[in-house]
Enzyme design. Structure first.
Site, PDB file in Angstrom:
ATOM      1  N   GLU A   5       0.822  -1.217   0.000  1.00 60.93           N
ATOM      2  CA  GLU A   5       0.000   0.000   0.000  1.00 60.93           C
ATOM      3  C   GLU A   5       0.852   1.261   0.000  1.00 60.93           C
ATOM      4  O   GLU A   5       0.409   2.312  -0.432  1.00 60.93           O
ATOM      5  CB  GLU A   5      -0.935   0.018   1.226  1.00 60.93           C
ATOM      6  CG  GLU A   5      -2.376  -0.187   0.843  1.00 60.93           C
ATOM      7  CD  GLU A   5      -3.360  -0.076   2.002  1.00 60.93           C
ATOM      8  OE1 GLU A   5      -3.008   0.346   3.108  1.00 60.93           O
ATOM      9  OE2 GLU A   5      -4.531  -0.426   1.766  1.00 60.93           O
ATOM     10  N   HIS A  16       8.849 -26.441  -1.703  1.00 62.79           N
ATOM     11  CA  HIS A  16       8.325 -27.548  -2.501  1.00 62.79           C
ATOM     12  C   HIS A  16       7.253 -27.081  -3.482  1.00 62.79           C
ATOM     13  O   HIS A  16       6.615 -27.898  -4.136  1.00 62.79           O
ATOM     14  CB  HIS A  16       7.780 -28.644  -1.579  1.00 62.79           C
ATOM     15  CG  HIS A  16       8.852 -29.211  -0.694  1.00 62.79           C
ATOM     16  ND1 HIS A  16       9.566 -30.350  -1.000  1.00 62.79           N
ATOM     17  CD2 HIS A  16       9.373 -28.755   0.476  1.00 62.79           C
ATOM     18  CE1 HIS A  16      10.456 -30.584  -0.049  1.00 62.79           C
ATOM     19  NE2 HIS A  16      10.368 -29.626   0.848  1.00 62.79           N
ATOM     20  N   LYS A  25     -13.627   0.530  -4.608  1.00 65.35           N
ATOM     21  CA  LYS A  25     -14.666   0.851  -3.608  1.00 65.35           C
ATOM     22  C   LYS A  25     -15.764   1.705  -4.241  1.00 65.35           C
ATOM     23  O   LYS A  25     -16.942   1.482  -3.995  1.00 65.35           O
ATOM     24  CB  LYS A  25     -14.053   1.608  -2.423  1.00 65.35           C
ATOM     25  CG  LYS A  25     -13.191   0.753  -1.516  1.00 65.35           C
ATOM     26  CD  LYS A  25     -12.824   1.558  -0.279  1.00 65.35           C
ATOM     27  CE  LYS A  25     -11.726   0.911   0.507  1.00 65.35           C
ATOM     28  NZ  LYS A  25     -11.176   1.784   1.544  1.00 65.35           N
TER      29      LYS A  25
END
Ligand code: PA5
Length: 423
Positions: free
Chosen positions: A276, A297, A411
């Site tokens: 951010e 792995h 948003k």
């Protein structure tokens, strides 16, 4: 108490001679600006741990009450409003210290997840702490409503007043709600953004509620604050300078890796802090993380041999805080007898040292940050170190490390769909 140690020597091998000195100077200048220049933008309230850590007595008192009375403590918050506390609690919470179970809410829209949290609170003594800087974020706001309604079915108004703690800015709707209902109100200091809030009540009350040592944690933060000041930005400026130079050479992904699975939530805190703070103007190192040896792995192959644009920062813990020795079992014939008498700590260290060496030889600039133990003090140090480094790093990159305008784009569209007034 031991301090954090930063080793950038393997990464320096990828840099042009003489460049680190200059970049370190720039980083030092930005660090001095951070701590000395007036806070005109109102974003530097975290630079002094003492300034951030307000209402300590109230938090001690409320934390003790929660420990004594709650079966379940629900921490409602998202992003910077819960990550720091969650990382400490999930990493060092002793299994049996008499603390309540902690649940994390306010961080999803999944009805399945919120349903699980509601189920887990049923019939148990519940306390909640809602953390929301301006009380506009949808996840914590909506979860507070459903949790509150559930609690109101069982508790009187007076009992609710004891069980709800709200953390927000003075003057916000959350403060008014606290006043209207007699809830405990804690300050989310105005000059501190979520991802820099580790030493404010945002990070502190959950620690107190879970029986963790708030004072040792703050002492770790203060110690790092003083150390960086004394050293002109010290290891924070060095880390910022090295990653800045690597970025300029095309290394645009940084993996924070650890051989301690309990640092999983710390990685998420770091991920949010750097993501951010730096991902702006089409720039920035992309933060990612892995927990080894398990992830060796899966993405170990890529780390060793994939596209060479990765920085790998190892977070090493010297004292594992536990010991499990492998006893011989010659008759069984499992062919692991070379491990006889060894402690898993030794195996884990061998795996970590081998990984750093192999990845460095494979063309990955490796950075190593070592902490002695994982305790409250160590987390205090880590948080202050990374927050200072991130603030400096953003400046080196030429972005504002304290805003996050980009997060608003989705948003706005979501609010329009949901019919939020005024959007
Ligand atoms: O770091 C930040 O500023 C953000 O991640 C916020 O913490 C997050 O969006 C939650 O914000 P609020 O506390 O206002 O609900």
């Amino acid at each position: 108490m031991s301090g954090l140690v930063l080793d950038t020597s393997l990464a320096q091998a990828f840099l042009e001679q003489g460049t680190l000195g200059q970049e370190r100077e720039r980083a030092g200048a930005f660090y001095r600006e951070l701590i000395e220049a007036p806070d005109t933008a109102g974003v530097k309230g975290w630079v002094s741990c003492e300034e951030a850590a307000v209402q300590l007595d109230l938090m001690r008192e409320k934390g003790a009450e929660i420990r004594e009375k709650a079966d379940v403590f629900v921490l409602v918050g998202v992003g910077g409003s819960n990550q720091a506390a969650r990382a400490v609690v999930e990493s060092i919470q002793p299994r049996y210290n008499g603390a309540p179970e902690i649940l994390y809410a306010g961080n999803t829209f999944s009805p399945y997840e919120i349903g699980r949290i509601l189920d887990a609170t049923a019939g148990r003594s519940v306390y909640i702490n809602v953390i929301a800087k301006n009380f506009e974020t949808l996840e914590p706001g909506s979860h507070f409503r459903v949790l509150r309604q559930r609690m109101q079915e069982r508790y009187t108004r007076e009992e609710m007043a004891r069980r709800v703690v709200l953390t927000g800015t003075y003057g916000s709707r959350l403060e008014e709600i606290a006043q209207e209902n007699g809830y405990t109100f804690l300050s989310f200091p105005e000059r501190i953004g979520g991802r820099y809030s580790a030493f404010s009540p945002v990070g502190l009350l959950p620690l107190a509620a879970m029986g963790l040592d708030m004072d040792a944690y703050l002492e770790g933060g203060r110690q790092m604050q003083e150390r960086l000041r004394a050293e002109g930005g010290g290891i924070a400026a060095e880390y910022a300078a090295v990653r800045s130079l690597l970025y300029q050479k095309g290394f645009d992904i940084e993996m924070l890796v650890s051989f301690e699975p309990r640092l999983r939530w710390f990685s998420r805190w770091w991920w949010q802090l750097f993501g951010e703070s730096e991902g702006k103007q089409k720039k920035g190192i992309f933060p990612a993380s892995a927990i080894y040896s398990e992830d060796l792995h899966s993405i170990g192959q890529y780390m060793q041999d994939g596209r060479r644009n990765l920085i790998e920062s190892f977070l090493t813990v010297e004292d594992p805080g536990a010991s499990v020795r492998i006893a011989p079992d010659p008759a069984f014939g499992d062919r692991f007898d070379y491990l006889d008498g060894m402690d898993f700590a030794q195996i884990n260290r061998a795996a970590e040292d081998a990984t750093i060496r192999a990845h460095a030889e494979g063309g990955v600039p490796c950075i190593r940050l070592t902490t002695g133990r994982l305790d409250e003090y160590a987390f205090g140090q880590l948080y202050y170190f990374f927050m200072a480094a991130c603030a400096v790093s953003g400046r080196l990159l030429g972005v504002d490390p304290f805003d996050q305008e980009g997060v608003e784009a989705y948003k706005r569209l979501m609010f329009r769909t949901l019919g939020k007034p005024g959007v």
